[in-house]
Design a protein around this motif. Structure first.
Motif, mmCIF file in Angstrom:
data_model
loop_
_atom_site.group_PDB
_atom_site.id
_atom_site.type_symbol
_atom_site.label_atom_id
_atom_site.label_comp_id
_atom_site.label_asym_id
_atom_site.label_seq_id
_atom_site.Cartn_x
_atom_site.Cartn_y
_atom_site.Cartn_z
ATOM 1 N N VAL A 63 0.833 -1.203 0.000
ATOM 2 C CA VAL A 63 0.000 0.000 0.000
ATOM 3 C C VAL A 63 0.869 1.256 0.000
ATOM 4 O O VAL A 63 0.536 2.259 -0.642
ATOM 5 C CB VAL A 63 -0.966 -0.018 1.206
ATOM 6 C CG1 VAL A 63 -1.676 1.305 1.360
ATOM 7 C CG2 VAL A 63 -1.967 -1.148 1.063
ATOM 8 N N ALA A 64 1.993 1.213 0.697
ATOM 9 C CA ALA A 64 2.870 2.377 0.815
ATOM 10 C C ALA A 64 3.928 2.444 -0.286
ATOM 11 O O ALA A 64 4.866 3.228 -0.185
ATOM 12 C CB ALA A 64 3.549 2.365 2.178
ATOM 13 N N LEU A 65 3.776 1.661 -1.329
ATOM 14 C CA LEU A 65 4.773 1.648 -2.406
ATOM 15 C C LEU A 65 5.055 3.035 -2.983
ATOM 16 O O LEU A 65 6.233 3.375 -3.193
ATOM 17 C CB LEU A 65 4.354 0.680 -3.516
ATOM 18 C CG LEU A 65 5.353 0.525 -4.651
ATOM 19 C CD1 LEU A 65 6.659 -0.066 -4.138
ATOM 20 C CD2 LEU A 65 4.774 -0.344 -5.749
ATOM 21 N N PRO A 66 4.050 3.886 -3.216
ATOM 22 C CA PRO A 66 4.383 5.235 -3.704
ATOM 23 C C PRO A 66 5.264 6.025 -2.737
ATOM 24 O O PRO A 66 6.142 6.771 -3.172
ATOM 25 C CB PRO A 66 3.012 5.904 -3.864
ATOM 26 C CG PRO A 66 2.052 4.781 -4.017
ATOM 27 C CD PRO A 66 2.605 3.652 -3.205
ATOM 28 N N THR A 71 10.391 8.492 -1.266
ATOM 29 C CA THR A 71 11.424 8.748 -0.249
ATOM 30 C C THR A 71 12.641 7.848 -0.406
ATOM 31 O O THR A 71 13.479 7.799 0.495
ATOM 32 C CB THR A 71 10.843 8.551 1.160
ATOM 33 O OG1 THR A 71 10.444 7.194 1.310
ATOM 34 C CG2 THR A 71 9.690 9.486 1.416
ATOM 35 N N PHE A 72 12.715 7.136 -1.525
ATOM 36 C CA PHE A 72 13.830 6.221 -1.786
ATOM 37 C C PHE A 72 13.977 5.165 -0.679
ATOM 38 O O PHE A 72 15.080 4.777 -0.315
ATOM 39 C CB PHE A 72 15.151 6.969 -1.982
ATOM 40 C CG PHE A 72 15.125 7.926 -3.127
ATOM 41 C CD1 PHE A 72 15.096 7.461 -4.437
ATOM 42 C CD2 PHE A 72 15.106 9.284 -2.905
ATOM 43 C CE1 PHE A 72 15.063 8.346 -5.496
ATOM 44 C CE2 PHE A 72 15.078 10.171 -3.970
ATOM 45 C CZ PHE A 72 15.052 9.706 -5.268
ATOM 46 N N VAL A 78 10.027 4.614 9.358
ATOM 47 C CA VAL A 78 8.827 5.076 10.048
ATOM 48 C C VAL A 78 7.766 3.981 10.070
ATOM 49 O O VAL A 78 7.093 3.780 11.083
ATOM 50 C CB VAL A 78 8.289 6.360 9.380
ATOM 51 C CG1 VAL A 78 6.987 6.807 10.026
ATOM 52 C CG2 VAL A 78 9.326 7.462 9.452
ATOM 53 N N ILE A 79 7.620 3.250 8.982
ATOM 54 C CA ILE A 79 6.630 2.168 8.927
ATOM 55 C C ILE A 79 6.982 1.070 9.920
ATOM 56 O O ILE A 79 6.104 0.541 10.606
ATOM 57 C CB ILE A 79 6.506 1.626 7.481
ATOM 58 C CG1 ILE A 79 5.808 2.662 6.612
ATOM 59 C CG2 ILE A 79 5.761 0.304 7.451
ATOM 60 C CD1 ILE A 79 5.740 2.311 5.157
ATOM 61 N N ASN A 80 8.256 0.726 10.050
ATOM 62 C CA ASN A 80 8.659 -0.271 11.038
ATOM 63 C C ASN A 80 8.374 0.202 12.463
ATOM 64 O O ASN A 80 7.949 -0.583 13.312
ATOM 65 C CB ASN A 80 10.134 -0.622 10.884
ATOM 66 C CG ASN A 80 10.392 -1.499 9.690
ATOM 67 O OD1 ASN A 80 9.495 -2.176 9.197
ATOM 68 N ND2 ASN A 80 11.618 -1.484 9.211
#
Length: 143
Positions: A63-66, A71-72, A78-80
Motif C-alpha cells: 500500500v505504501a509503495l508510492p 522517499t527512496f 517510520v513504517i517499522n
C-alpha cells in the motif's frame, strides 16, 4: 512452522535486548513476575511481532509503495516504528499495560513515542534479520 518458531525466539530475544537498552520500552509479564512468566511473555509478544511482520507488514509495504518510491525507501524506518507500536497495541489487548512504549497512550500518539518505537524497531530488525538467516540455514540443514 520451524521457521516461525525460530523467528519467534529471535524476536523474543531481540525484544528483551530492546527493553534493556531503551528505557521507554517496557514489558510487564503476563501472570506474575517469576522467571517463566517473563520468558513466556517475551515469547508471546515475540510471536505477535512475528505474525505482524509476516502478515501485516507486506500489505502495508504494498500500500505504501508510492511513499517508498518518493522517499527512496526511507519511509520504511517510520513504517517499522509504526508496526512496532501496533505490536504494543495488540499485546495490550491481552492484558492491560503489558508491553508499553512511553508516550503511546489511549489519548493519542506523541512524537516521543514514535521516536522510541523507531529506535526499538531498528534494534529489533537486526535480530529478525539474524533470525531469517539462521532459520534458512536450519531448514536447509534439516532438509
Amino acid at each position: 512452522m520451524k521457521r516461525f518458531l525460530i523467528t519467534t525466539v529471535f524476536s523474543a530475544v531481540g525484544l528483551y535486548v530492546v527493553t534493556l537498552l531503551i528505557p521507554a520500552i517496557h514489558l510487564e509479564p503476563y501472570g506474575g513476575t517469576n522467571l517463566w512468566a517473563k520468558i513466556g511473555s517475551f515469547l508471546f509478544v515475540g510471536a505477535i511481532f512475528s505474525l505482524v511482520n509476516s502478515i501485516v507488514a507486506p500489505i502495508v509495504k504494498i500500500v505504501a509503495l508510492p511513499l517508498y518510491l518518493l522517499t527512496f525507501g526511507l519511509i520504511s524506518i517510520v513504517i517499522n516504528g509504526a508496526l512496532f507500536l501496533f505490536v504494543a497495541w495488540l499485546s495490550s489487548l491481552f492484558a492491560d499495560k503489558s508491553f508499553t512504549i512511553t508516550g503511546f497512550t489511549s489519548e493519542g500518539l506523541t512524537i516521543e513515542s514514535l521516536g522510541w518505537a523507531i529506535l526499538g524497531a531498528l534494534i529489533l530488525s537486526v535480530f529478525t534479520s539474524i533470525a531469517k538467516s539462521v532459520a534458512k540455514k536450519a531448514i536447509k540443514n534439516n532438509s
